[in-house]
Design an enzyme around this catalytic site. Structure first.
Site, PDB file in Angstrom:
ATOM      1  CG  ASP A   1      -5.098   5.341   0.786  1.00  0.00           C
ATOM      2  OD1 ASP A   1      -5.921   4.423   0.897  1.00  0.00           O
ATOM      3  OD2 ASP A   1      -5.179   6.412   1.412  1.00  0.00           O
TER       4      ASP A   1
ATOM      5  CG  HIS B   1      -9.123  -1.966   3.950  1.00  0.00           C
ATOM      6  ND1 HIS B   1      -8.823  -1.931   2.604  1.00  0.00           N
ATOM      7  CD2 HIS B   1      -8.834  -0.732   4.421  1.00  0.00           C
ATOM      8  CE1 HIS B   1      -8.374  -0.736   2.285  1.00  0.00           C
ATOM      9  NE2 HIS B   1      -8.368   0.019   3.370  1.00  0.00           N
ATOM     10  CG  ASP B   2     -11.798   1.256   3.038  1.00  0.00           C
ATOM     11  OD1 ASP B   2     -11.347   1.192   4.194  1.00  0.00           O
ATOM     12  OD2 ASP B   2     -11.210   1.807   2.096  1.00  0.00           O
TER      13      ASP B   2
ATOM     14  CD  GLU C   1      -9.128   3.948  -2.071  1.00  0.00           C
ATOM     15  OE1 GLU C   1     -10.041   3.478  -1.389  1.00  0.00           O
ATOM     16  OE2 GLU C   1      -8.282   4.739  -1.611  1.00  0.00           O
TER      17      GLU C   1
ATOM     18  CG  ASP D   1      -2.326   0.351   0.925  1.00  0.00           C
ATOM     19  OD1 ASP D   1      -2.552   1.451   0.408  1.00  0.00           O
ATOM     20  OD2 ASP D   1      -3.215  -0.478   1.208  1.00  0.00           O
TER      21      ASP D   1
END
Ligand code: ISL
Ligand code: CA
Length: 560
Positions: free
Chosen positions: A200, A332-333, A259, A99
């Site tokens: 991210d 994970h969101d 993302e 990430d």
């Protein structure tokens, strides 16, 4: 570069380290825990691990607030552990994608400490500082995690911008020193042997220089700044510069995925057109927004399958010749797919496998989020104290403030269904009290259904969700039509059937899924056109095209 686009044939597995496996009994997952479970990934057959942040961090947002990009947080282990993970993955033919969180840092990062020290600090301009407007915030932008996107720094009398928590100040990408520092750090990690980055909120790095007020919706008091920082004025310049400075001179097989909350198919074509040298693929949010109500993710509306299909089809078509899709239900969101898009009570196995199939056989790179391969479900959170996520907690606190408390139950219900902690309960390895996740006290409650829903029970069961995912991964590796085949949606207006074909010069596949709890008759054209086709996959015994598709039945056929 012989294998330039290897990631088109790859399946990615996302590890959220805090919740994956704890090796030392402190109740928090760690890198050693991942190393201990690599057999699970090897068995599944995935090609790439995307590891959510393990860098040094105060953990305000579980590692998405980084205080040192060059260090591993002691919660997760050491740099040596990470080197070992890289080596162990490579030894098994897998890659590691890290990430990259560079829209913002932690407020405890040395850069920000220096920046906030004084108005004349050499790093003042590394972040986004503004004077007060009319004695208050410089503009009306709201933070993703409730409240204003601005925080007043008492000492210097200026506000700094934080699109996320106040412990996540936004970097100023318009400052070339910032960009150089980021590229240097990325190069350092690639030199260490990692295979790419998941970036991210990377489409937020270029803000409109005037930072204008954003539109205010009826439900909120803060303005939406996305029109002024979502794919902002210089974002393509910066990504092309990053490509030149970090990726262009390397001849390893790397991958990048950005993302992008604001993505549209048109924007995605620009970001992922290989000739533009920006990114390999992006994460878009359209399909995971379709059940959001007027108040957003915590006030949900009924999911309309027709809308889901149209959304996917639009993306499939827009990126058919240029660019590439990434395919996901979960991360994970997001709440758990089987609870959200499927039916986790009456058709748990059937809907988990049907959803997996319609996703994985589209054109794009599929992502599996830890536990998804087991059909893990949402958690039945019953008290606000069970939530750990700052997004949910802040939302609850802010929505409740000033009210008489009568809304509490309704708010809790909204968070329980839409909250990110659904994805963050520990991976269910076995049926023992802490699901084999930890010998200590888990940092977040374990889902009680681990007594029957766990990896140990599924690994050797050919009729398990895990076995089905393993089959899908293998299928992607074997069938080139999944990579290059044209996508055509069938029955676009049918509210229950999700059906499409994938076709190239050699072959044609038909994916037929009944995404409902009622049986669905098939049209005559399917029965005649595909009557002699081979059944490649079926999640229920004895597929029969002359009959109805059973609840949540999925069939995959190949034309002879
Ligand atoms: O889940 C969301 C909040 O409703 C998303 O809008 C999310 O905030 C957005 O996708 C950005 O997510 C990424 O950056 C955040 C971090 O909290 C998320 O975990 C990460 O995936 C800030 O770094
Ligand atoms: Ca641990």
């Amino acid at each position: 570069r012989p294998n330039d686009e290897w990631w088109k044939a790859a399946v990615v597995y996302q590890v959220y380290p805090r919740s994956f496996a704890d090796s030392n009994g402190d109740g928090i997952g760690d890198i050693r825990g991942i190393i201990n479970h690599l057999d699970h990934l090897e068995d599944l057959g995935t090609d790439v691990v995307w590891l959510s942040p393990v860098y040094a961090s105060p953990q305000d947002d579980n590692g998405y607030d980084i205080s040192d990009y060059y260090a591993v947080d002691p919660t997760f282990g050491t740099l040596q552990d990470l080197d070992e993970l890289i080596a162990e993955l490579h030894a098994r033919g897998m890659k590691l994608v890290m990430d990259l969180v560079v829209n913002h840092t932690s407020d405890e990062h040395a850069w920000f400490q220096e920046s906030r020290a004084s108005r004349s600090s050499a790093k003042r301009d590394w972040y986004i500082w503004r004077d007060p407007r009319d004695g208050g915030e410089p503009n009306n932008w709201g933070s993703f995690f409730s409240g204003s996107a601005w925080e007043l720094d008492q000492k210097t009398g200026q506000y700094f911008l934080h699109l996320f928590s106040r412990k996540q100040p936004d970097l100023n990408w318009d400052n070339p020193e910032v960009r150089t520092a980021v590229y240097q750090m990325m190069n350092w990690w690639l030199d260490r042997g990692i295979d790419g980055f998941r970036m991210d909120v990377i489409s937020f790095i270029s803000k409109h220089p005037d930072l204008p007020d954003g539109p205010v919706s009826n439900s909120g008091m803060w303005g939406d700044g996305i029109p002024f920082y979502g794919s902002g004025p210089r974002v393509h310049d910066y990504l092309q510069e990053m490509h030149r400075e970090v990726f262009s001179h390397r001849d390893a097989d790397l991958m990048t995925v950005g993302e992008m909350v604001d993505a549209t198919p048109e924007r995605a074509r620009l970001y992922t057109d290989q000739t533009r040298k920006e990114l390999d693929m992006i994460f878009q949010f359209e399909h995971v927004g379709l059940d959001h109500g007027p108040g957003g993710k915590f006030s949900r509306k009924r999911l309309d399958l027709v809308a889901v299909k149209h959304s996917f089809a639009r993306w499939q078509e827009a990126l058919a010749d240029v660019g590439w899709n990434s395919l996901y239900w979960n991360n994970h969101d997001q709440p758990r797919a089987v609870s959200r898009f499927g039916n986790d009570t009456d058709y748990w196995y059937q809907s988990a496998t049907a959803l997996a199939t319609v996703l994985h056989l589209m054109r794009g790179t599929p992502y599996i989020y830890q536990g998804e391969e087991l059909g893990m479900t949402n958690m039945l959170f019953s008290s606000i104290d069970d939530f750990r996520d700052l997004e949910s907690r802040n939302y609850y606190r802010e929505a409740l403030a000033g009210s008489d408390g009568s809304k509490a139950a309704e708010l809790l219900a909204g968070i329980a269904v839409g909250g990110r902690d659904n994805a963050r309960t520990p991976v269910q390895w076995d049926r023992t009290p802490n699901a084999g996740f930890t010998t200590g006290e888990p940092w977040i409650p374990v889902n009680p259904n681990h007594t029957w829903l766990n990896a140990e029970a599924q690994r050797t069961d050919p009729g398990s969700v895990f076995a089905w995912y393993r089959r899908l991964v293998r299928f992607r590796h074997e069938e080139t039509v999944l990579i290059d085949g044209r996508f055509t949606l069938l029955y676009p207006e049918d509210p229950q059937l999700f059906a499409y074909t994938r076709t190239n010069e050699d072959t044609s596949l038909l994916v037929l899924a009944n995404c409902s709890a009622e049986s669905v008759p098939l049209g005559a054209e399917i029965e005649t056109g595909w009557a002699h086709a081979d059944v490649l996959l079926n999640n229920q015994p004895d597929a029969n095209l002359a009959q109805q598709l059973r609840p949540w039945e999925v069939i995959v056929l190949r034309k002879r």
